[in-house]
Write an enzyme that holds these catalytic residues in place. Structure first.
Site, short mmCIF file in Angstrom:
data_model
loop_
_atom_site.label_atom_id
_atom_site.label_comp_id
_atom_site.label_asym_id
_atom_site.label_seq_id
_atom_site.Cartn_x
_atom_site.Cartn_y
_atom_site.Cartn_z
N GLY A 228 0.83 -1.20 0.00
CA GLY A 228 0.00 0.00 0.00
C GLY A 228 0.86 1.24 0.00
N GLY A 229 0.35 2.34 0.54
CA GLY A 229 1.07 3.60 0.55
C GLY A 229 1.97 3.76 1.76
CB ALA A 232 -1.46 3.01 4.90
CD GLU A 248 5.17 -2.45 -3.70
OE1 GLU A 248 5.47 -1.24 -3.69
OE2 GLU A 248 4.18 -2.89 -4.28
CB CYS A 282 3.38 -0.20 -6.88
SG CYS A 282 3.81 -1.91 -7.23
#
Length: 472
Positions: A228-229, A232, A248, A282
């Site tokens: 995710g980001g 987060a 990741e 991504c």
């Protein structure tokens, strides 16, 4: 017909209750499923059940684990078209892209099963130095326990398999929380695992948004694997305490095209790697660096190829590009495009508009290095062009950024290949390929804000294991 993407946020929220997730097709707003949200107590209970199941499973043989993973891959193959429709309907990628994801998920699980047979240790003699004890150290790898897996919306099946496959191959249990924007493929995967004969509590799914993710991170798991980001990711890392985290966290990935490159191949790669799932990958081509000597010709070829992209209804076989995940995402992309043009001197060559969640393929040239579409990771079908003459200066510009996932380089100049490969501060450099290329068994991940640790079946198997030393 009023499309779901044309509704206000309040109208959409009115369609959902506080303890269920109503999943809707991003293209037309049709309801495609409903999922119950799990409470903190339910998530903790799931982890406790997983611990009991893993204790029984931890001494299973590599042959048993491989058979389990192959059995699940076979169930996926038998359910392939249904799974592809679920993925396309819940997150808006084209049906062709969804079918390819289902194919890749099978490969991920089968490669994980194969890797289970090679979780080798080693033997080291302790008398390697003068006066050392005449003893032998045997090093083996044991499962960590319960893996908490939190996955994003963009590859709802294969990215879960990239966590599930190595975890099971190493002898672990998995409690997974998929994105609330695309939870249905994960739910179906668990159903198929049960159909394949897996123990009921060895692989479980819990549902919810940010609070559920934090609850899973705080539960008694033994390893947290998150995609995710970075925001987060940091919150989850802080919540998880001292357990190991594999993360990741995205990328702002460049593709460099040098004068000696095969321009037609580079154009096709740019289109394929940036417009796949509407730019929501991504490692997609976020920044296109064109050498000044070929910039004009390449741009002409690129615009002709962009004009041929069929975009819209993801359910149609002839659609090349579907939707972004929701209207909020489309508006964010539009804001970044407009700001890059009006405030940072960018020149819009094509696209730049959206109809609800359907965002037109967009190309912007003369983009400043601090423009939002260059400075920020942008999840949308935006090709942002930077011009360069000095490869080392272009490399330095990329290295100055916050991310370091992957990069692509189109050239046949061996000296330049060595320069890019050695000097780029990224997790992977793809030669005559785009940055979004990956093979399921090869390490995948990045540096800086792009994450911690690596995925990829072989290395993830070790990441999800604990070394044990016995000296005799």
């Amino acid at each position: 017909m009023t499309r779901f993407t044309d509704m206000t946020q309040a109208q959409r929220l009115a369609l959902e209750t506080t303890n269920t997730i109503l999943v809707r097709n991003p293209f037309d707003g049709a309801a495609v499923g409903e999922i119950a949200v799990n409470s903190t107590a339910e998530i903790t209970a799931a982890v406790v059940r997983a611990k009991a199941a893993q204790w029984d499973f931890r001494r299973s043989t590599p042959a048993v684990r491989r058979a389990m993973l192959n059995a699940l891959a076979a169930e996926i193959a038998a359910d392939a078209e249904n799974l592809a429709r679920i993925i396309s309907n819940e997150m808006g990628k084209t049906i062709r892209e969804a079918r390819n994801e289902v194919r890749r998920a099978q490969n991920t699980l089968k490669l994980s099963g194969d890797a289970a047979t090679f979780l080798d240790g080693e033997a080291l003699h302790c008398a390697i130095v003068e006066g050392g004890a005449d003893r032998l150290a045997t090093i083996t790898y044991e499962p960590v326990g319960v893996v908490g897996a939190i996955t994003p919306f963009n590859y709802p099946l294969n990215l879960l398999c990239h966590k599930l496959g190595p975890a099971i191959a190493a002898g672990n249990a998995v409690v997974a929380k998929p994105s609330p924007k695309a939870p249905l493929a994960a739910q179906r995967l668990r159903e198929l695992a049960l159909k394949a004969g897996w123990p009921a509590d060895l692989f479980q799914i819990v549902h919810g948004a940010a609070e559920a993710a934090l609850s899973l991170a705080r539960s008694p798991i033994d390893l947290l694997s998150f995609t995710g980001g970075p925001g987060a990711g940091l919150a989850l890392k802080n919540a998880s305490g001292l357990i190991r985290c594999l993360m990741e966290l995205g990328g702002n990935d460049p593709l460099f095209v040098l004068p000696d490159a095969d321009l037609d191949m580079a154009v096709a790669t740019t289109i394929g790697h940036r417009f796949e799932i509407a730019g929501q990958s991504c490692a997609a081509v976020k920044k296109l660096y064109l050498h000044q000597d070929i910039e004009k010709l390449f741009t002409e070829k690129l615009l002709a190829a962009v004009d041929a992209v069929e975009f819209g209804d993801p359910s149609k076989d002839d659609t090349d590009m579907g939707t972004v995940i929701d209207l909020a995402a489309a508006k964010t992309v539009a804001e970044r495009v407009n700001a890059s043009i009006s405030g940072h001197g960018g020149k819009l060559l094509t696209g730049g508009t959206h109809d609800g969640t359907v965002f037109a393929p967009t190309v912007i040239s003369q983009v400043a290095v601090d423009a939002p579409v260059i400075a920020d990771e942008t999840f949308g079908p935006i090709i942002a062009i930077r011009s360069f003459t000095d490869p080392r200066a272009a490399i330095a510009e990329v290295n100055a950024g916050a991310y370091g996932l992957q990069a692509g380089v189109f050239t046949n100049d061996h000296a330049l290949i060595k320069t890019f490969s050695r000097d780029l501060i990224v997790g992977g450099v793809m030669i005559n390929e785009g940055p979004d290329f990956r093979a399921e068994h090869v390490p995948f991940g990045g540096v800086k804000r792009s994450g911690l640790g690596r995925e990829g079946v072989r290395i993830a198997l070790r990441e999800m294991s604990e070394p044990k030393v016995v000296i005799d």
